[in-house]
Structures are given as structure tokens and as C-alpha cells.
Scaffold this motif. Structure first.
Motif, mmCIF file in Angstrom:
data_model
loop_
_atom_site.group_PDB
_atom_site.id
_atom_site.type_symbol
_atom_site.label_atom_id
_atom_site.label_comp_id
_atom_site.label_asym_id
_atom_site.label_seq_id
_atom_site.Cartn_x
_atom_site.Cartn_y
_atom_site.Cartn_z
ATOM 1 N N PHE A 140 18.916 97.294 -120.916
ATOM 2 C CA PHE A 140 17.674 97.331 -120.132
ATOM 3 C C PHE A 140 16.444 97.104 -121.021
ATOM 4 N N VAL A 141 16.342 97.905 -122.101
ATOM 5 C CA VAL A 141 15.124 97.844 -122.920
ATOM 6 C C VAL A 141 15.032 96.515 -123.677
ATOM 7 N N PHE A 142 16.158 96.135 -124.331
ATOM 8 C CA PHE A 142 16.121 94.877 -125.074
ATOM 9 C C PHE A 142 15.975 93.702 -124.114
ATOM 10 N N GLY A 143 16.578 93.830 -122.924
ATOM 11 C CA GLY A 143 16.420 92.782 -121.917
ATOM 12 C C GLY A 143 14.956 92.609 -121.539
ATOM 13 N N TRP A 144 14.299 93.730 -121.341
ATOM 14 C CA TRP A 144 12.875 93.716 -120.996
ATOM 15 C C TRP A 144 12.070 93.049 -122.120
ATOM 16 N N MET A 145 12.385 93.452 -123.359
ATOM 17 C CA MET A 145 11.643 92.875 -124.500
ATOM 18 C C MET A 145 11.873 91.365 -124.571
ATOM 19 N N ILE A 146 13.143 90.965 -124.478
ATOM 20 C CA ILE A 146 13.451 89.541 -124.638
ATOM 21 C C ILE A 146 12.838 88.742 -123.490
ATOM 22 N N TRP A 147 12.940 89.290 -122.301
ATOM 23 C CA TRP A 147 12.327 88.627 -121.135
ATOM 24 C C TRP A 147 10.832 88.393 -121.395
ATOM 25 N N SER A 148 10.140 89.465 -121.838
ATOM 26 C CA SER A 148 8.695 89.329 -122.082
ATOM 27 C C SER A 148 8.419 88.265 -123.138
ATOM 28 N N LEU A 149 9.226 88.310 -124.211
ATOM 29 C CA LEU A 149 8.964 87.404 -125.339
ATOM 30 C C LEU A 149 9.208 85.954 -124.944
ATOM 31 N N VAL A 150 10.133 85.740 -123.997
ATOM 32 C CA VAL A 150 10.426 84.375 -123.582
ATOM 33 C C VAL A 150 9.465 83.935 -122.486
ATOM 34 N N ALA A 151 9.256 84.810 -121.503
ATOM 35 C CA ALA A 151 8.520 84.394 -120.308
ATOM 36 C C ALA A 151 7.020 84.309 -120.540
ATOM 37 N N PHE A 152 6.510 85.095 -121.485
ATOM 38 C CA PHE A 152 5.048 85.154 -121.624
ATOM 39 C C PHE A 152 4.587 84.588 -122.950
ATOM 40 N N ARG A 153 5.174 83.439 -123.324
ATOM 41 C CA ARG A 153 4.772 82.799 -124.566
ATOM 42 C C ARG A 153 3.466 82.052 -124.362
ATOM 43 N N LYS A 154 2.568 82.212 -125.303
ATOM 44 C CA LYS A 154 1.308 81.487 -125.241
ATOM 45 C C LYS A 154 1.576 79.992 -125.315
#
Lengths: 535, 299
Positions: free
Chosen positions: B62-76
Motif C-alpha cells: 500500500f505505502v510503496f504503491g502510493w509512493m510509486i504512483w505519486s512519483l510516476v503520475a505527478f512528474r513535472k
């Protein structure tokens, strides 16, 4: 304060500073002292690292190849003392010296001469400690936890070690007092406590922990000293004392000490993640409360370091439950960092990369910590390599990565120059790969039954030890890049802008680059403060 | 899922996390997890360990999924625009405080149950006093007048010297073999009383799921009951740093049938000198004996 004021007038607005050796010996400027702390920490990091490489070289293969088992024990003991008291703690004090005055809108630390004294105690303390390598009987070899009766079997190194620890303790307490006084008294008008950057908050709480527990350590080692020289028997069963009592006193210091090493890391990461997510920190106030809760809990969990000494059932249950509770505020922090990145606009400069690695790997260390809290399972994990893996995960990719992230993040503001992003990223990737190859297999070794602090092992542990040692050299030698990238930035880096990171907020970025010698000679106005703040 | 399958699965999960799974071809690369052990308690402890591990995996996903999702989906670099209005949410803070508390309570219940079982030392059938020395163990079968020292086996001791020139791989059970093993019967609740002569040691046999400190001036106790049919040799070693040769004081427990145990014990009493001559024990312990100890303050 009066002194600081005259000082400012005498120097007008130019950065006149004393030159040569005097600038450093008589230093009262927070930046000079901060630099000395950071350089000192770096030197100790490499010395402690060299000792770690001796350890990993010996463990590369089964059989004794290089060192005597007694010297091996000295290496593990000294490695821990150097890394904890010589590298991580001074690095945090160095960062506090640099950043706290800039972040709260002050010209300098509140107590500049005390600041000088607390730094200059350290070289003497560590000279004493390192001298033990050359005295009869060798350096202390009973582990950094100094458990009696073993620690009392030391030779001539014993008094040197104890007095070195006393000096380190005094230095830490004075540094902590300085941070508390600066934060509580020197904030610019309009900067409320709940407007401060989180780095100041975590350091304020850390400082209180230091003031509370360093005297406890001093008491414990003094009792050892009198047991050794003056015939007391605080910890000697034959005289009516109890060796377990030492462990209780030591870990009453030792557990808050763990948070002393990691709370400022929470602060740094809470600065960096918002900057590179271009979004304010999520849940600022809950971050402050979570930090305070962790600090409070750190005082009531100490015996989880000693579940195998034979405590009453009720005691074991209490310390298991209180330890598990720490997961709650720590979880709040991790969730808040995740929520900060969520719907952000994320870019991956070196400081952010280190902060992200911190997020992943500190959380991983948290998981093994949660497993260790479960007393029955801890009867297996205790004093095995599983524990070694756990605390290195929270200390190396935890505390040390956060320190490096902080240095990369603020270096342009300090020096006025940018580091080389390519080499910074290379340093990051080599460190992150190295640290995992180094420490992850140690989970397997511990679970398979390898105790910690042994110089040699049976052949069933050979494979993963070899992997771990290879990781150690990769991690260790890549740290030379860190020194190189800083050195080349200072020498010939590109000029940095006043706000080198577009998403950066906080008063330090409202100062010109490089930051002036006396950070805020006049307090920032309220509009500057509100421009700097973003939460 | 059978226990075997679950064990295999968990070992695999450890390996994947290590991202070194392809290397598992060599037999010893497979030593990734805690042994299930051969006692009632060791199995409970192993089960607890696996429960905790799977909780951590679940939370990690859950936590790492959330982190990875954020890092991929919200790239500048992909044109993500920050939502700067998102600064706090009391509701979210309550949710991610309360849910962890609930999970912790769920974790704590079986842990407490196992702990209570571990501390239940009633109805033990045999008591053995184990004393740690720098750097060997002393075993004393209480009430039987059978006692002996147990030290690192000679072959290992020679091979482990600095510059011995002996390849450890050529020594059978390198560093895990002793001259005189502790002998205990299967299917018997054995109480171990732990103390030490000089410094703190810790007695650890992973297959028994248990370790405890042996502390000068204190007496600790632990118990184990090896399941019927699990006779054999079980190996462990000192787990608390105790000086120069801390790494060289292994523990070997020989589990035998009850009949074999009786025969062995009788042989010992008759003076068969196989394991250890009791005469080599130091004349008098300089630390207080068990009987003379004050109720040890351990809390």
C-alpha cells in the motif's frame, strides 16, 4: 545579544571576517562553526567507514583472514561510537548551526561563544577516543553499549573512553541549549512557533531529548568508572549490584538517542519533498504533533532493546505495546509525505532523490522495527544480523541519506555555487544500490541464525556475507564522490541563483546567495516572512 | 495453503525483496528465513514472525504503491501541475491514525498469547543449569549430579586461528561443533536455568525458537519441548558479545529418545567420561551460587 549588535555595526554590511587559523579557532559565527561541524562529521564518517570496511573485509569469507578477534571487537565498538557521536550527531548540529538562524530570521545563534566551545570539545573528545587504538589492551572492545561486566575488562582504554564520552555529552548538551535558546528567543517578530520550518521544529524537539538524556549517559558511564577504579559495585553482582541495571540506564538514554539521530532527518525531508513536489507540506501541524509524540514515546520504550534479559511478563507486554505505538506517529509522518507528493509536480534533483530513497528505505527499516517489537519473535531476532540490518536501514539510508540530501539542498545557498547534478545523481545511485546490497542480505543472515558481533562464522552464512561485503565496498567508495562533488562545487561550481530551487520556500531562500555572513542583520519584515512561508 | 507451501512462498518473497532471487541456485542462498524449528514454541514464534512479515508486506504494498504512483503520475516532466490548495485534511489524519492502531491491536493479540505461553514454566520435567564462561558453556543436570563443560570442537578451533591455512569449507560443521553436546530427551519439557560466571552471554538455539541472556548474579529461565520424533543435533551459539572469543562458543544440543536419554544419564552417573570430566570444573564459583542469590531485581 549586545555583543552581536556591536559586532554587526563594526562590520557594517560587509562580510569582514578574521582570516587564517584565528577565524576557525575563535569562531563565533554560526556559519563558520556549522562548516567546522560538517567537516568534522565528514572526517569521522570516513574514519568510521574505514573501520566498517575492516569489519566487512574480515567477514568477506569464513575463517580469520586479517584481524585478531579482539581487534575485530574494537572495530565494531569504535565504528559505532565514531558514526553515532562523531558523524551523525555533529552533522546534525552543523546543519542546525547553518540553517536555524537563517530559517527563523536571526543574525546568528543565540550563544556564539558557547557555540565555539561546544564544537572545539569534539576534536579533543575524539582524539582521546582514537588514542585508545594505541594503548595497551587496545581500543574498547565491549560494544558501544558498554555493557558491564564485559566493558570493565578493558585495559588502559577504559578511562580514555569514559572521558571522551563525557566530552561528547557536554558538547551535545551545549549545542542543544544553543538551539533551544535560538529558536525560542531569536525568531523574527511575526514568526510564530507554528510558522517555523519543520527542520527547526524537529531540531527543537531533538534538543530537548539531548538535554534530557545525555546526563543519563554521563551518569551511567560515571558509575562504570567508579566500579572500575574506586571499588563501587553498582553493576557487580558479587557486591550486591546488578549488571542489568546498567542496561536499563543505558537504554533510557539509548532509545531517545535513536530519535536524536533521526528526528532532524524528518525535518530535512519535510523541507525537501515539498520543494521538489512544488506543493506545501501536507498536514504541517500533524507533523509537529507526530514528532512530539515520537519524542514522548521514546522515553517509555527503552527495554525493547533488552527483551532477553529476563523481565517480568507484565514488563515485556508493556514495552512491546508501547514500542508498537511508535508506529502510529511514524506512520502519520510517512502518510503526510506521501500526501505531499500526491498531486504535486515532481522533479528529481539529487536532494529529492535522496529524500525519496529515505522515504522508501526508512519505511523498510520501520517494518523490521515493528517486527522486532513483537517480543516472542524478538527472542529469535535479538542480537542477530536481523537487528544489524534493521538499525542500519534506519541510520544509513535514514539519517545519513537525509544529511546528504540536506547538504545537496542547501549547498547552493551556503556557497553561492551549484554542485554538478550529473555527479550528484551518480553518487545517489551508487549509494542507494550499494546500501541495499550491503544491508538487505543481513536480514537473511540474521533470520538464518547468524549472531551479530562475530568475526568469523560457519560456512552456511558464507554466501550472503560475501554479497554484503561487496555492497559495503560499493557504498563505501562511492562516498568519495560526495566529497568530490562538494569540493568541485565550492571550487568551480556554476553561480547559483538566490532561489536555486523554484519550489523552495522558507526564510533562508529570501536571503541573497551566498547567504551573508551575519544572516539576518535586521529581522525580516512580516511581508518577507509571509512570502517565505507557504503553509 | 499447507505450511510447506507457505514457507516456500515466504522464502520466495524474501528473495524477491532482495532482488537477488536468480542467485538462489546454490543451496545456501536459500537460507533466507527463520527456521520453523522443532519445538511447540518455535513453531508458534515462526508463525508469529510470518504473520508480522505478511502484515508488513501488505502495508508495504500500500505505502510503496502510493509512493510509486505519486512519483510516476505527478512528474513535472510529464506536465503535472501542483495542486497547492491541498495542505491538510483532518479526516485523512484521523483515518491514518485509527487504521494503524487497529492493525497494531490485531498484531498484539497473538503476540501476547504466545508470550504468555513462553513464560509458563510450570510442570517442567528436567532442569538443566547452563552457565556461560569465557568462552565455553557448562551444563549441570540439576539433581542428577551430571555436569560437564562444552567447548568448541578441536577441528574448528584449529582451523579458526588467524593464518591457520585451513580452509573452513573443509571442516565439517565449522564453528558449529562442540566436544560435549547437551543431551536432552524428545517430548519432554526441559527447563534451562541460565547464569554466567564472568560476563553476560546468551544461549541461543534457533531451532528451539528461543534465546535468553546468561547474566552473572542472575538466574534466567527458559523452557523448550522438542516434538516427538525430532531427534537429532541442533546447533546454535552465544548471542551476546562476551569478549574476544564470543564467536567461538557454539551450542550443540543432541535430542534423543527418552530411553536413550535414560541410558546416557545412567552412563554419565556411572562415570563414563565421554562428555567431560567434572573434575575440570573450577574449584569454587566466585560468584554467588543460585541458592545464595538474592531475588534478582530484573524489572
Amino acid at each position: 545579544m549586545a555583543n552581536t549588535a556591536t559586532h554587526d555595526h563594526a562590520h557594517d554590511h560587509h562580510d569582514h571576517k578574521p582570516h587564517g587559523l584565528k577565524r576557525w579557532l575563535y569562531a563565533t559565527n554560526h556559519k563558520d562553526i556549522g562548516t567546522m561541524y560538517l567537516v568534522f562529521a565528514c572526517v569521522m564518517f570516513f574514519l568510521g567507514g574505514a573501520m566498517a570496511l575492516v569489519i566487512r573485509a574480515e567477514l568477506f569469507q569464513p575463517g580469520l583472514q586479517f584481524v585478531d578477534p579482539g581487534f575485530y571487537n574494537s572495530m565494531t565498538t569504535m565504528h559505532a561510537l565514531l558514526m553515532i557521536f562523531g558523524a551523525v550527531m555533529p552533522a546534525w548540529t552543523g546543519l542546525a548551526n547553518w540553517m536555524v538562524p537563517m530559517q527563523v530570521g536571526a543574525p546568528d545563534m543565540a550563544l556564539p561563544r558557547l557555540n565555539n566551545f561546544s564544537f572545539w570539545l569534539l576534536p579533543f573528545a575524539f582524539t582521546l577516543l582514537l588514542l585508545t587504538l594505541f594503548v595497551p589492551g587496545g581500543a574498547p572492545a565491549g560494544g558501544w553499549t558498554l555493557y558491564p561486566p564485559l566493558s570493565l575488562q578493558a585495559g588502559d582504554s577504559f578511562p580514555l573512553t569514559i572521558f571522551a564520552i563525557h566530552l561528547m555529552g557536554i558538547s551535545s548538551i551545549l549545542g542543544a541549549i544553543n538551539v533551544v535558546v535560538t529558536i525560542l528567543n531569536m525568531r523574527a517578530p511575526g514568526m510564530g512557533l507554528l510558522n517555523m520550518p519543520l527542520f527547526c521544529w524537529t531540531w527543537l524537539i531533538t534538543a530537548y531529548l539531548l538535554i534530557a538524556v545525555m546526563p543519563v549517559l554521563a551518569g551511567a558511564v560515571t558509575m562504570l568508572l567508579t566500579d572500575y577504579f574506586f571499588g563501587t559495585s553498582f553493576f557487580a553482582a558479587s557486591g550486591g549490584g546488578d549488571p542489568v541495571m546498567f542496561q536499563h540506564i543505558f537504554w533510557f538514554f539509548g532509545h531517545p538517542e535513536v530519535y536524536i539521530l533521526i528526528l532532524p532527518a524528518f525535518g530535512v525531508v519535510s523541507e525537501i519533498i515539498p520543494t521538489f513536489s512544488r506543493k506545501p507540506l501536507f498536514g504541517y501541524e500533524s507533523m509537529v504533533y507526530a514528532t512530539a509524540s515520537i519524542a514522548f514515546l521514546s522515553f517509555i520504550v527503552w527495554a525493547h532493546h533488552m527483551f532477553t534479559v529476563g523481565m517480568p511478563l507484565a514488563g515485556q507486554l508493556f514495552f512491546m505495546l508501547s514500542t508498537m505505538l511508535i508506529a502510529v506517529p511514524t506512520g502519520v509522518k510517512v502518510f503526510n509525505w506521501c500526501a505531499t507528493m500526491w498531486k504535486g509536480s515532481i522533479s528529481f534533483e539529487t536532494p529529492m532523490l535522496f529524500a525519496i530513497a529515505f522515504l522508501f528505505l526508512f519505511t523498510l527499516g520501520g517494518f523490521s522495527g515493528l517486527m522486532l517489537a513483537i517480543v516472542p519473535a524478538d527472542f529469535q531476532y535479538h542480537d542477530s544480523y536481523f537487528v544489524v540490518a534493521h538499525f542500519h536501514y534506519v541510520l544509513v539510508p535514514g539519517a545519513v541519506f537525509a544529511i546528504m540530501a540536506g547538504v545537496y539542498y542547501w549547498l547552493p545557498k551556503w556557497t553561492g555555487r551549484m554542485y554538478n547534478e550529473k555527479i550528484g545523481k551518480l553518487h545517489f545511485w551508487l549509494s542507494t544500490i550499494g546500501v541495499n546490497v550491503l544491508f538487505f542480505p543481513q536480514h537473511f543472515l540474521g533470520l538464518a541464525g547468524m549472531p551479530r558481533r562475530i568475526p568469523d562464522y560457519s560456512t552456511q552464512f558464507a554466501d550472503w556475507n560475501m554479497v554484503s561485503s561487496l555492497g559495503a565496498s560499493l557504498f563505501g567508495f562511492s562516498q568519495l564522490l560526495f566529497v568530490y562533488v562538494i569540493w568541485s562545487a565550492v571550487r568551480s561550481g556554476e553561480k547559483a541563483a538566490d532561489r536555486p530551487w523554484e519550489g523552495a520556500h522558507g526564510l533562508e531562500w529570501e536571503l541573497p546567495t551566498p547567504a551573508p555572513y551575519h544572516s539576518w542583520e535586521t529581522p525580516p519584515t512580516r511581508s518577507v516572512i509571509s512570502h517565505g512561508a507557504m503553509h | 495453503m499447507t505450511r510447506h507451501a507457505r514457507t516456500a512462498l515466504s522464502a520466495t518473497a524474501f528473495a524477491i525483496l532482495g532482488s537477488l532471487a536468480p542467485l538462489a541456485a546454490h543451496a545456501e542462498w536459500g537460507n533466507l528465513n527463520m527456521p520453523v524449528g522443532v519445538t511447540v514454541l518455535s513453531k508458534e514464534i515462526h508463525a508469529l514472525h510470518m504473520t508480522m512479515f505478511w502484515w508488513c508486506v501488505a502495508i508495504g504494498v500500500f505505502v510503496f504503491g502510493w509512493m510509486i504512483w505519486s512519483l510516476v503520475a505527478f512528474r513535472k516532466s510529464q506536465g503535472a501541475k501542483p495542486d497547492t490548495t491541498m495542505t491538510h485534511s483532518t479526516k485523512a489524519e484521523i483515518v491514518w491514525t485509527v487504521i494503524p492502531v487497529v492493525i497494531l491491536v490485531i498484531m498484539a493479540i497473538p503476540a501476547a498469547r504466545t508470550l504468555i505461553a513462553i513464560e509458563d514454566t510450570r510442570n517442567t520435567e528436567i532442569s538443566i543449569k547452563v552457565t556461560g564462561y569465557q568462552w565455553k558453556w557448562h551444563y549441570d543436570y540439576l539433581g542428577e549430579d551430571v555436569k560437564f563443560f562444552s567447548s568448541l570442537a578441536r577441528a574448528s578451533d584449529e582451523a579458526r586461528q588467524l593464518g591457520s591455512g585451513v580452509n573452513p569449507e573443509s571442516v565439517e560443521n565449522y564453528l558449529r561443533d562442540v566436544d560435549n553436546p547437551l543431551v536432552v530427551p524428545e517430548d519432554t519439557k526441559v527447563r534451562v536455568l541460565l547464569t554466567a560466571q564472568d560476563v553476560i552471554h546468551a544461549w541461543w538455539v534457533p531451532a528451539f525458537g528461543m534465546k535468553k541472556d546468561a547474566i552473572p548474579g542472575n538466574v534466567n529461565e527458559l523452557w523448550f519441548k522438542v516434538e516427538k520424533g525430532k531427534t537429532g543435533l541442533y546447533r546454535g551459539q552465544c548471542a551476546e558479545l562476551c569478549g574476544r572469543d564470543h564467536g567461538f562458543m557454539p551450542i550443540v544440543v543432541k535430542v534423543v529418545t527418552k530411553d536413550e536419554y535414560r541410558t546416557w544419564l545412567a552412563g554419565q552417573k556411572a562415570g563414563e567420561s565421554t562428555p567431560a570430566d567434572a573434575s575440570s570444573e573450577p574449584a569454587a564459583d566466585s560468584s554467588p551460587t543460585i541458592a545464595a542469590l538474592p531475588a534478582a531485581p530484573q524489572g
